[in-house]
Design an enzyme around this catalytic site. Structure first.
Site, mmCIF file in Angstrom:
data_model
loop_
_atom_site.group_PDB
_atom_site.id
_atom_site.type_symbol
_atom_site.label_atom_id
_atom_site.label_comp_id
_atom_site.label_asym_id
_atom_site.label_seq_id
_atom_site.Cartn_x
_atom_site.Cartn_y
_atom_site.Cartn_z
ATOM 1 N N ARG A 63 -4.225 14.706 -4.511
ATOM 2 C CA ARG A 63 -3.285 15.461 -3.674
ATOM 3 C C ARG A 63 -1.841 15.219 -4.138
ATOM 4 N NH1 ARG A 63 -1.133 14.804 2.113
ATOM 5 N NH2 ARG A 63 -0.688 16.958 2.718
ATOM 6 N N HIS A 67 0.822 18.076 -5.128
ATOM 7 C CA HIS A 67 2.114 18.174 -4.440
ATOM 8 C C HIS A 67 3.289 17.890 -5.368
ATOM 9 C CE1 HIS A 67 0.827 18.193 0.060
ATOM 10 N NE2 HIS A 67 -0.052 18.822 -0.694
ATOM 11 N N ASN A 95 4.564 16.237 3.043
ATOM 12 C CA ASN A 95 4.281 14.964 2.373
ATOM 13 C C ASN A 95 4.482 13.736 3.244
ATOM 14 O OD1 ASN A 95 3.832 16.433 0.020
ATOM 15 N ND2 ASN A 95 5.968 16.233 -0.651
ATOM 16 N N HIS A 194 -10.944 19.636 -1.500
ATOM 17 C CA HIS A 194 -11.215 19.113 -0.163
ATOM 18 C C HIS A 194 -12.672 18.656 -0.015
ATOM 19 C CE1 HIS A 194 -7.448 21.315 1.592
ATOM 20 N NE2 HIS A 194 -7.141 20.280 0.853
HETATM 21 C C1 HEM Z 1 -5.192 25.769 -0.345
HETATM 22 C C2 HEM Z 1 -4.207 25.242 0.318
HETATM 23 C C3 HEM Z 1 -4.198 23.811 0.772
HETATM 24 C C4 HEM Z 1 -3.836 23.368 1.990
HETATM 25 C C5 HEM Z 1 -3.358 24.222 3.142
HETATM 26 C C6 HEM Z 1 -4.009 21.938 2.003
HETATM 27 C C7 HEM Z 1 -3.705 21.112 3.066
HETATM 28 C C8 HEM Z 1 -4.062 19.792 3.156
HETATM 29 C C9 HEM Z 1 -3.825 18.940 4.291
HETATM 30 C C10 HEM Z 1 -3.072 19.359 5.551
HETATM 31 C C11 HEM Z 1 -4.388 17.736 4.027
HETATM 32 C C12 HEM Z 1 -4.427 16.505 4.944
HETATM 33 C C13 HEM Z 1 -3.375 15.503 4.596
HETATM 34 C C14 HEM Z 1 -3.382 14.311 5.522
HETATM 35 O O1 HEM Z 1 -3.696 14.456 6.692
HETATM 36 O O2 HEM Z 1 -3.025 13.212 5.068
HETATM 37 C C15 HEM Z 1 -4.974 17.810 2.729
HETATM 38 C C16 HEM Z 1 -5.647 16.780 2.118
HETATM 39 C C17 HEM Z 1 -6.055 16.820 0.799
HETATM 40 N N1 HEM Z 1 -5.798 17.835 -0.098
HETATM 41 FE FE1 HEM Z 1 -5.205 19.690 0.359
HETATM 42 N N2 HEM Z 1 -4.475 21.543 0.793
HETATM 43 C C18 HEM Z 1 -4.602 22.652 -0.007
HETATM 44 C C19 HEM Z 1 -4.980 22.659 -1.326
HETATM 45 C C20 HEM Z 1 -5.259 21.538 -2.063
HETATM 46 C C21 HEM Z 1 -5.375 21.503 -3.492
HETATM 47 C C22 HEM Z 1 -5.140 22.688 -4.413
HETATM 48 C C23 HEM Z 1 -5.674 20.218 -3.823
HETATM 49 C C24 HEM Z 1 -5.885 19.623 -5.174
HETATM 50 C C25 HEM Z 1 -6.263 20.310 -6.230
HETATM 51 C C26 HEM Z 1 -5.789 19.474 -2.589
HETATM 52 C C27 HEM Z 1 -6.194 18.165 -2.485
HETATM 53 C C28 HEM Z 1 -6.311 17.469 -1.296
HETATM 54 C C29 HEM Z 1 -6.968 16.183 -1.178
HETATM 55 C C30 HEM Z 1 -7.740 15.485 -2.263
HETATM 56 C C31 HEM Z 1 -6.791 15.755 0.143
HETATM 57 C C32 HEM Z 1 -7.247 14.418 0.768
HETATM 58 C C33 HEM Z 1 -6.156 13.399 0.550
HETATM 59 C C34 HEM Z 1 -6.433 11.992 1.062
HETATM 60 O O3 HEM Z 1 -7.531 11.666 1.502
HETATM 61 O O4 HEM Z 1 -5.488 11.183 0.996
HETATM 62 N N3 HEM Z 1 -5.491 20.290 -1.547
HETATM 63 N N4 HEM Z 1 -4.745 19.067 2.207
#
Ligand code: HEM
Ligand SMILES: *[C@@H]1O[C@H](CO)[C@@H](O)[C@H](O)[C@H]1NC(C)=O
Ligand SMILES: *[C@@H]1O[C@H](CO)[C@@H](O)[C@H](O)[C@H]1NC(C)=O
Length: 321
Positions: A63, A67, A95, A194
């Site tokens: 992530r 970002h 972030n 995800h």
């Molecule tokens: C499509 C639009 C996307 C939205 C709206 C979105 C939104 C989010 C949100 C709100 C979280 C939760 C963060 C938290 O509560 O700490 C999250 C987690 C995450 N996102 Fe996305 N995301 C998107 C696309 C992506 C993309 C493109 C990637 C990587 C290629 C990604 C990788 C991740 C990962 C791996 C997590 C888990 C992080 C952790 O466990 O620390 N996301 N995302």
């Protein structure tokens, strides 16, 4: 006089060519082969330790990379602490208190500095650590293009403006990603990130209050989990992003089909829309998903890198030299 003039001209021309080729130099997988042959071994070994201790960190680094790259290029700008001169990206709304892994990147950077001083950018370290983390949780591997340099500043405004939010609908998602050169297929594959990691309950509170695209039993489960594990602040509790948050697999797509995912933005990929058939394909064919995801990650790594003489090689990822 004539000879002086022409040699000066030649020199200027040579310099010009050097500068423009530096400015246009593209990324290459072998960028550090001569200058830091141990780089990939050092990063991989560090990530093996990190992921063994905390599998979720692979998700957090993935992530972090997204970002960093998405608002204004893969330039390590997200890693910079705030200074009197600029607002940080870490403190931007998407972030703040949720992007993590800064300490891990700093630790890998100091290991890399020990083997090749002032040579490898923080931006490239994030790209390598991301690939290794995904692979260590069972995901694909890919060849990481290298040669990025680190930014001299951060851009909080871009981070607030360009990162997608979890309540986005499909049109907004496609638009946000199209502006960065990604197709609908890329968006569907990249959202498969995800399949690993966790999210704070605060990011999907809307889903527990009458969103009709979520399975109602799953919504109740989320609500229960979010309030139980809260210790007072439900928004701070965490839920797994899919049923196997420590496995980089295609279960996320099966969860989409079951309407058992956390974010509205996720469910938009499978809600009687144009991406439904691709979601079905990914849910049935993990190899297809892995290949598309890997290709889209290489594409993400190409977002607006600083190369040649732009930016710098930071000695510490959290501050400019
Ligand atoms: C499509 C639009 C996307 C939205 C709206 C979105 C939104 C989010 C949100 C709100 C979280 C939760 C963060 C938290 O509560 O700490 C999250 C987690 C995450 N996102 Fe996305 N995301 C998107 C696309 C992506 C993309 C493109 C990637 C990587 C290629 C990604 C990788 C991740 C990962 C791996 C997590 C888990 C992080 C952790 O466990 O620390 N996301 N995302
Ligand atoms: C550069 O190094 C990588 C990893 O060590 C290796 O796989 C690749 O073949 C090398 N490339 C060149 C052009 O030497
Ligand atoms: C709910 O909580 C249980 C127990 O902590 C956990 O195993 C499960 O993954 C959680 N499910 C969701 C969807 O949050």
């Amino acid at each position: 006089m004539a000879t002086t003039f022409s040699s000066t001209t030649l020199l200027a021309l040579a310099l010009f060519t050097l500068l423009t080729s530096a400015a246009h130099s593209t990324l290459s997988p072998s960028f550090y082969n001569a200058s830091c042959p141990k780089l990939q071994t050092v990063v991989r070994a560090a990530m093996v330790d990190v992921v063994r201790k905390e599998p979720r960190m692979a998700a957090s680094i993935l992530r972090l990379f997204f970002h960093d790259c998405f608002p204004n290029g893969c330039d390590g700008s997200i890693l910079l602490d705030e200074t009197p001169k600029f607002l940080s990206e870490k403190n931007a709304a998407p972030n703040f208190n949720s992007v993590r892994g800064f300490d891990v990147i700093d630790a890998i950077k100091s290991k890399v500095e020990k083997v090749c001083r002032a040579t490898v950018s923080c931006a490239d370290i994030v790209a390598l650590a991301t690939r290794d983390g995904v692979n260590l949780l069972g995901g694909p591997s890919w060849t990481v293009e290298l040669g990025r340099r680190d930014s001299l500043t951060a851009n909080m405004k871009a981070a607030n403006e360009f990162l997608p939010g979890p309540s986005s609908d499909l049109a907004q998602l496609l638009n946000t990603f199209n502006r960065r050169g990604f197709t609908a297929r890329d968006v569907t594959a990249l959202s498969g990130a995800h399949t690993i990691g966790h999210a704070h309950c605060g990011f999907f509170a809307d889903r527990m209050m009458g969103d009709t695209s979520i399975d109602s039993a799953f919504a109740s489960l989320l609500q229960q989990n979010c309030s139980l594990s809260a210790g007072g602040g439900a928004a701070e509790a965490l839920a797994p992003l899919d049923r196997t948050p420590e496995r980089f697999d295609n279960a996320y797509y099966r969860d989409l089909i079951a309407h058992r995912v956390l974010f509205h933005s996720d469910q938009e990929l499978f809600n009687n829309g144009p991406q439904d058939s691709l979601v079905r394909q990914y849910s049935a064919d993990g190899t297809l998903f892995a290949a598309d995801f890997a290709a889209a990650m290489v594409k993400m790594g190409r977002l607006n890198p600083l190369t040649g003489t732009s930016g710098q090689i930071r000695l510490h990822c959290s501050r400019v030299n």
